[in-house]
Design a protein around this motif. Structure first.
Motif, PDB file in Angstrom:
ATOM      1  N   UNK A  89       0.779  -1.229   0.000  1.00 29.38           N
ATOM      2  CA  UNK A  89       0.000   0.000   0.000  1.00 29.38           C
ATOM      3  C   UNK A  89       0.810   1.278   0.000  1.00 29.38           C
ATOM      4  N   UNK A  90       2.115   1.201   0.225  1.00 24.74           N
ATOM      5  CA  UNK A  90       2.941   2.403   0.250  1.00 24.74           C
ATOM      6  C   UNK A  90       3.400   2.752  -1.160  1.00 24.74           C
ATOM      7  N   UNK A  91       3.543   4.017  -1.416  1.00 25.62           N
ATOM      8  CA  UNK A  91       4.035   4.433  -2.718  1.00 25.62           C
ATOM      9  C   UNK A  91       5.523   4.104  -2.837  1.00 25.62           C
ATOM     10  N   UNK A  92       6.000   3.724  -4.039  1.00 23.46           N
ATOM     11  CA  UNK A  92       7.423   3.454  -4.217  1.00 23.46           C
ATOM     12  C   UNK A  92       8.267   4.645  -3.791  1.00 23.46           C
ATOM     13  N   UNK A  93       9.368   4.362  -3.110  1.00 20.67           N
ATOM     14  CA  UNK A  93      10.282   5.416  -2.696  1.00 20.67           C
ATOM     15  C   UNK A  93      10.073   5.901  -1.282  1.00 20.67           C
ATOM     16  N   UNK A  94       8.942   5.522  -0.656  1.00 20.43           N
ATOM     17  CA  UNK A  94       8.709   5.958   0.725  1.00 20.43           C
ATOM     18  C   UNK A  94       9.716   5.310   1.662  1.00 20.43           C
ATOM     19  N   UNK A  95       9.997   4.035   1.426  1.00 17.40           N
ATOM     20  CA  UNK A  95      10.953   3.315   2.259  1.00 17.40           C
ATOM     21  C   UNK A  95      12.342   3.447   1.633  1.00 17.40           C
ATOM     22  N   UNK A  96      13.294   3.916   2.417  1.00 15.28           N
ATOM     23  CA  UNK A  96      14.649   4.126   1.911  1.00 15.28           C
ATOM     24  C   UNK A  96      15.483   2.870   2.086  1.00 15.28           C
ATOM     25  N   UNK A  97      16.089   2.388   0.991  1.00 13.17           N
ATOM     26  CA  UNK A  97      17.009   1.261   1.087  1.00 13.17           C
ATOM     27  C   UNK A  97      18.321   1.775   1.659  1.00 13.17           C
ATOM     28  N   UNK A  98      18.814   1.182   2.746  1.00 18.64           N
ATOM     29  CA  UNK A  98      20.044   1.682   3.351  1.00 18.64           C
ATOM     30  C   UNK A  98      21.223   1.625   2.383  1.00 18.64           C
ATOM     31  N   UNK A  99      22.050   2.643   2.417  1.00 13.89           N
ATOM     32  CA  UNK A  99      23.267   2.647   1.614  1.00 13.89           C
ATOM     33  C   UNK A  99      24.433   2.289   2.526  1.00 13.89           C
ATOM     34  N   UNK A 100      25.131   1.222   2.196  1.00 12.84           N
ATOM     35  CA  UNK A 100      26.220   0.718   3.017  1.00 12.84           C
ATOM     36  C   UNK A 100      27.549   0.922   2.302  1.00 12.84           C
ATOM     37  N   UNK A 101      28.585   1.091   3.097  1.00 17.87           N
ATOM     38  CA  UNK A 101      29.931   1.196   2.531  1.00 17.87           C
ATOM     39  C   UNK A 101      30.294  -0.123   1.856  1.00 17.87           C
ATOM     40  N   UNK A 102      30.837  -0.034   0.647  1.00 18.71           N
ATOM     41  CA  UNK A 102      31.219  -1.253  -0.059  1.00 18.71           C
ATOM     42  C   UNK A 102      32.371  -1.939   0.668  1.00 18.71           C
ATOM     43  N   UNK A 103      32.176  -3.183   1.091  1.00 23.64           N
ATOM     44  CA  UNK A 103      33.225  -3.888   1.835  1.00 23.64           C
ATOM     45  C   UNK A 103      34.272  -4.495   0.907  1.00 23.64           C
ATOM     46  N   UNK A 104      35.356  -4.939   1.497  1.00 24.82           N
ATOM     47  CA  UNK A 104      36.366  -5.651   0.723  1.00 24.82           C
ATOM     48  C   UNK A 104      35.864  -7.043   0.345  1.00 24.82           C
ATOM     49  N   UNK A 105      34.992  -7.601   1.200  1.00 22.67           N
ATOM     50  CA  UNK A 105      34.474  -8.956   0.981  1.00 22.67           C
ATOM     51  C   UNK A 105      33.195  -9.122   1.789  1.00 22.67           C
ATOM     52  N   UNK A 106      32.255  -9.905   1.282  1.00 22.75           N
ATOM     53  CA  UNK A 106      31.104 -10.326   2.070  1.00 22.75           C
ATOM     54  C   UNK A 106      31.348 -11.741   2.564  1.00 22.75           C
ATOM     55  N   UNK A 222      16.954 -10.971  -1.109  1.00 25.69           N
ATOM     56  CA  UNK A 222      17.733 -10.162  -0.170  1.00 25.69           C
ATOM     57  C   UNK A 222      19.061  -9.739  -0.786  1.00 25.69           C
ATOM     58  N   UNK A 223      19.645 -10.613  -1.590  1.00 22.80           N
ATOM     59  CA  UNK A 223      20.888 -10.262  -2.283  1.00 22.80           C
ATOM     60  C   UNK A 223      20.663  -9.095  -3.230  1.00 22.80           C
ATOM     61  N   UNK A 224      19.547  -9.108  -3.949  1.00 19.77           N
ATOM     62  CA  UNK A 224      19.270  -8.005  -4.879  1.00 19.77           C
ATOM     63  C   UNK A 224      19.167  -6.672  -4.124  1.00 19.77           C
ATOM     64  N   UNK A 225      18.503  -6.674  -2.986  1.00 15.69           N
ATOM     65  CA  UNK A 225      18.356  -5.437  -2.204  1.00 15.69           C
ATOM     66  C   UNK A 225      19.709  -4.961  -1.698  1.00 15.69           C
ATOM     67  N   UNK A 226      20.496  -5.881  -1.137  1.00 13.80           N
ATOM     68  CA  UNK A 226      21.783  -5.494  -0.573  1.00 13.80           C
ATOM     69  C   UNK A 226      22.746  -5.021  -1.667  1.00 13.80           C
ATOM     70  N   UNK A 227      22.784  -5.713  -2.776  1.00  9.21           N
ATOM     71  CA  UNK A 227      23.671  -5.303  -3.885  1.00  9.21           C
ATOM     72  C   UNK A 227      23.298  -3.911  -4.377  1.00  9.21           C
ATOM     73  N   UNK A 228      22.003  -3.593  -4.384  1.00 10.74           N
ATOM     74  CA  UNK A 228      21.567  -2.276  -4.816  1.00 10.74           C
ATOM     75  C   UNK A 228      21.848  -1.192  -3.801  1.00 10.74           C
ATOM     76  N   UNK A 229      22.070  -1.585  -2.536  1.00  7.59           N
ATOM     77  CA  UNK A 229      22.289  -0.609  -1.487  1.00  7.59           C
ATOM     78  C   UNK A 229      23.737  -0.292  -1.211  1.00  7.59           C
ATOM     79  N   UNK A 230      24.670  -1.059  -1.783  1.00 13.38           N
ATOM     80  CA  UNK A 230      26.080  -0.782  -1.565  1.00 13.38           C
ATOM     81  C   UNK A 230      26.500   0.473  -2.300  1.00 13.38           C
ATOM     82  N   UNK A 231      27.242   1.318  -1.645  1.00 11.27           N
ATOM     83  CA  UNK A 231      27.721   2.551  -2.287  1.00 11.27           C
ATOM     84  C   UNK A 231      28.844   2.219  -3.252  1.00 11.27           C
TER      85      UNK A 231
END
Length: 231
Positions: A89-106, A222-231
């Motif tokens: 029910x929420x409009x797209x963009x209301x929820x912010x995907x966290x932006x994380x520092x790109x790590x050396x390794x996951x 979950x991988x798609x969300x996290x990959x999109x959130x890495x800076x």
């Protein structure tokens, strides 16, 4: 306006009302990349547990978040964001995907390092150039054959390697690594050493190809969300 349209409008109003509070919106943003117990959310937000419980109840009633009892400590539950809040029910963009520092390794960690952590690492390698590894807190002798079969069904490159302990990773863990637990027991053992947690049901315990496919599908989202959130 027919009955179905009225129900959908009421649904959207409920979700927007639930999100129209700074604390509740911060909760949703925190859950954008991973799951958390109430105590973890309280610590991160600096919000008293009784007040946080009130906010969580409102978000849960609106269908924005849901909880799942831990497979490790049964007294604990993990909150997670409904996979598509916009669909709730929420409009797209209301929820912010966290932006994380790109790590050396996951580093993806589960208990036995036989299924979920290997599937997560394989899926990550498809989605990102950031290196990925996997390990266990109490590794078994070999990867579960059903996990290997699931990887084949989903066209994943899953190397048939021996499970390894977190402490035996080479190179060793550093502050430049991002540790993601995909198992409640592993998360509760590692504590603050795990920066993100995905409460994925254990397909080994459930058994059957369908359980492994469900684990694959949940981790893939979950991988798609996290990959999109890495800076």
């Amino acid at each position: 306006m027919n009955t179905e349209q009225e129900a959908e409008l009421a649904r959207r109003v409920e979700v927007h009302a639930a999100l129209a509070d700074p604390t509740r919106l911060r909760v949703v943003d925190l859950l954008g990349a991973g799951d958390a117990a109430s105590s973890e959310l309280s610590a991160r937000l600096g919000t008293p547990s009784n007040l946080l419980a009130h906010h969580l109840k409102i978000l849960e009633a609106a269908g924005v978040i849901r909880r799942r009892r831990s497979e490790g400590d049964g007294r604990r539950s993990y909150w997670r964001l409904v996979p598509d809040v916009a669909a709730a029910g929420a409009e797209p963009g209301i929820v912010a995907v966290p932006h994380l520092r790109t790590p050396a390794r996951l580093v993806f960690v589960c208990t036995a390092n036989t299924a979920r952590s290997h599937l997560a690492a394989a899926l990550w390698r498809q989605a990102s150039r950031v290196p990925a590894d996997s390990a266990g807190t109490h590794p078994a002798e070999r990867i579960d054959r059903r996990a290997v079969a699931a990887a084949r069904r989903h066209h994943l490159d899953l190397p048939d390697v021996r499970p390894q302990r977190v402490e035996d990773l080479a190179p060793a863990l550093t502050e430049d690594d991002l540790v993601v637990t995909v198992c409640d027991r592993a998360h509760e053992e590692l504590g603050d050493a795990a920066q993100l947690h995905w409460s994925v049901p254990d397909p080994v315990a459930a058994g059957g190809a369908a359980a492994f496919d469900r684990a694959h599908d949940e981790i893939a989202g979950r991988v798609r969300v996290l990959a999109g959130g890495l800076q």
